[in-house]
Design a protein around this motif. Structure first.
Motif, PDB file in Angstrom:
ATOM      1  N   ALA A   1      -5.969   3.737  -8.917  1.00 41.20           N
ATOM      2  CA  ALA A   1      -5.526   2.888  -7.803  1.00 41.20           C
ATOM      3  C   ALA A   1      -4.313   3.457  -7.071  1.00 41.20           C
ATOM      4  CB  ALA A   1      -5.198   1.489  -8.320  1.00 41.20           C
ATOM      5  N   VAL A   2      -3.812   4.615  -7.520  1.00 42.95           N
ATOM      6  CA  VAL A   2      -2.634   5.207  -6.878  1.00 42.95           C
ATOM      7  C   VAL A   2      -3.003   5.686  -5.476  1.00 42.95           C
ATOM      8  CG1 VAL A   2      -0.910   7.033  -7.013  1.00 42.95           C
ATOM      9  CG2 VAL A   2      -1.715   5.929  -9.107  1.00 42.95           C
ATOM     10  N   PRO A   3      -2.276   5.241  -4.434  1.00 41.61           N
ATOM     11  CA  PRO A   3      -2.562   5.726  -3.072  1.00 41.61           C
ATOM     12  C   PRO A   3      -2.374   7.229  -2.976  1.00 41.61           C
ATOM     13  CG  PRO A   3      -1.140   3.793  -3.009  1.00 41.61           C
ATOM     14  CD  PRO A   3      -1.205   4.246  -4.451  1.00 41.61           C
TER      15      PRO A   3
ATOM     16  N   ASP B   1       3.132   3.600   4.767  1.00 46.42           N
ATOM     17  CA  ASP B   1       3.784   4.910   4.728  1.00 46.42           C
ATOM     18  C   ASP B   1       4.095   5.409   6.134  1.00 46.42           C
ATOM     19  OD1 ASP B   1       3.666   6.000   1.752  1.00 46.42           O
ATOM     20  OD2 ASP B   1       1.818   4.921   2.138  1.00 46.42           O
ATOM     21  N   ARG B   2       3.218   5.131   7.082  1.00 46.95           N
ATOM     22  CA  ARG B   2       3.498   5.496   8.472  1.00 46.95           C
ATOM     23  C   ARG B   2       4.685   4.691   8.990  1.00 46.95           C
ATOM     24  NH1 ARG B   2       2.380   9.734  11.210  1.00 46.95           N
ATOM     25  NH2 ARG B   2       0.131   9.604  10.803  1.00 46.95           N
ATOM     26  N   ALA B   3       4.717   3.405   8.674  1.00 51.43           N
ATOM     27  CA  ALA B   3       5.845   2.572   9.111  1.00 51.43           C
ATOM     28  C   ALA B   3       7.150   3.093   8.524  1.00 51.43           C
ATOM     29  CB  ALA B   3       5.614   1.120   8.689  1.00 51.43           C
ATOM     30  N   PHE B   4       7.122   3.482   7.257  1.00 53.16           N
ATOM     31  CA  PHE B   4       8.297   4.068   6.608  1.00 53.16           C
ATOM     32  C   PHE B   4       8.745   5.334   7.337  1.00 53.16           C
ATOM     33  CE2 PHE B   4       9.422   7.510   3.601  1.00 53.16           C
ATOM     34  CZ  PHE B   4      10.672   7.059   3.179  1.00 53.16           C
ATOM     35  N   ASP B   5       7.798   6.191   7.667  1.00 53.56           N
ATOM     36  CA  ASP B   5       8.131   7.444   8.329  1.00 53.56           C
ATOM     37  C   ASP B   5       8.677   7.196   9.739  1.00 53.56           C
ATOM     38  OD1 ASP B   5       7.696  10.449   7.705  1.00 53.56           O
ATOM     39  OD2 ASP B   5       7.025  10.259   9.786  1.00 53.56           O
TER      40      ASP B   5
ATOM     41  N   GLY C   1       0.791  -1.233   0.000  1.00 51.93           N
ATOM     42  CA  GLY C   1       0.000   0.000   0.000  1.00 51.93           C
ATOM     43  C   GLY C   1       0.815   1.270   0.000  1.00 51.93           C
ATOM     44  N   ALA C   2       2.089   1.203  -0.375  1.00 53.31           N
ATOM     45  CA  ALA C   2       2.967   2.373  -0.320  1.00 53.31           C
ATOM     46  C   ALA C   2       2.592   3.421  -1.358  1.00 53.31           C
ATOM     47  CB  ALA C   2       4.419   1.943  -0.530  1.00 53.31           C
ATOM     48  N   ARG C   3       2.781   4.676  -1.006  1.00 52.36           N
ATOM     49  CA  ARG C   3       2.634   5.776  -1.951  1.00 52.36           C
ATOM     50  C   ARG C   3       3.846   5.812  -2.886  1.00 52.36           C
ATOM     51  NH1 ARG C   3       0.529   8.069   2.829  1.00 52.36           N
ATOM     52  NH2 ARG C   3      -1.518   9.068   2.601  1.00 52.36           N
ATOM     53  N   VAL C   4       3.659   6.484  -4.015  1.00 57.80           N
ATOM     54  CA  VAL C   4       4.737   6.602  -5.005  1.00 57.80           C
ATOM     55  C   VAL C   4       5.950   7.293  -4.383  1.00 57.80           C
ATOM     56  CG1 VAL C   4       5.404   7.673  -7.185  1.00 57.80           C
ATOM     57  CG2 VAL C   4       3.169   6.568  -6.964  1.00 57.80           C
ATOM     58  N   ARG C   5       5.725   8.305  -3.579  1.00 58.42           N
ATOM     59  CA  ARG C   5       6.830   9.029  -2.923  1.00 58.42           C
ATOM     60  C   ARG C   5       7.643   8.083  -2.054  1.00 58.42           C
ATOM     61  NH1 ARG C   5       6.745  11.200   2.276  1.00 58.42           N
ATOM     62  NH2 ARG C   5       8.267  12.875   2.706  1.00 58.42           N
TER      63      ARG C   5
END
Length: 219
Positions: free
Chosen positions: A49-51, A114-118, A22-26
């Motif tokens: 479908a892009v988050p 994305d939260r986990a990445f941050d 579910g990751a964003r492109v960024r």
């Protein structure tokens, strides 16, 4: 040393795994080095479908988050750090940790990829920043690892989300739903038979077979 082709294949495999989480492109770009247009073309042929949405900013969010969010955030980062300590590359460690988190925690999962990445970025000073905002500390009471401000030392369990979960478990339905008690599986007949054999074997070797055990062991 990996060839250029090998590096590209590895980056694409990681990008695909991130997109599946579910990751964003960024986020995919930070983890793999893929340009945004290439990531969009390869991973999101359906642009609907892009988050989307605002990117997480964890240093401020975590300290104001509720108990369940802080507990699950700590689980994700603890899993990530274990993989990093085992010498996994950061991107692969994050994907592996997130998959494990999704597998062990009940849905709905409160921590997005994305939260986990941050969170990982602000724990290790990677990707987004050179500044470390979080540390994993060990609770002196329950010995669980949880996120705290960088440089913190846990001298009590006052800020441990897992101790607080245990304290609230009997009265808070939200906590019970997030961490349900798993029923013990009833032993199968084969397992019971093995237990009897082990009991007999142990009793025979010590000369202490009880009356009931001895009768069960007889043919």
């Amino acid at each position: 040393m990996q060839s250029r082709v090998d590096r590209q294949l590895r980056a694409l495999a990681l990008a695909k795994a991130c997109a599946a989480c579910g990751a964003r492109v960024r986020t995919i770009g930070h983890l793999t080095g893929l340009p945004p247009r290439e990531a969009l073309r390869l991973l999101f042929p359906d642009r609907m479908a892009v988050p989307r949405g605002r990117s997480p900013d964890s240093p401020e969010w975590y300290h104001g988050a509720n108990l369940l969010h802080r507990a699950e955030a700590s689980i994700v980062v603890a899993l990530y750090r274990r993989l990093r300590d085992a010498d996994f590359p950061a991107g692969e460690a994050l994907v592996g940790a997130y998959r494990h988190y999704v597998g062990i925690c009940q849905p709905p999962h409160r921590i997005s990829f994305d939260r986990a990445f941050d969170l990982a970025a602000h724990t290790d000073g990677l990707w987004l920043t050179d500044t470390r905002s979080f540390s994993l500390v060990t609770c002196p009471t329950c010995h669980s690892e949880f996120l705290a401000a960088f440089g913190s030392v846990a001298r009590s369990n006052d800020h441990c989300p897992f101790c607080k979960l245990v304290q609230r478990y009997g009265t808070d339905p939200r906590v019970q739903g997030a961490f349900p008690v798993q029923p013990l599986a009833a032993p199968r007949a084969e397992q019971l038979g093995m237990l009897v054999l082990l009991q007999c074997s142990f009793g025979s070797s010590t000369g202490q077979v009880g009356t009931s055990s001895a009768s069960e062991c007889q043919p």
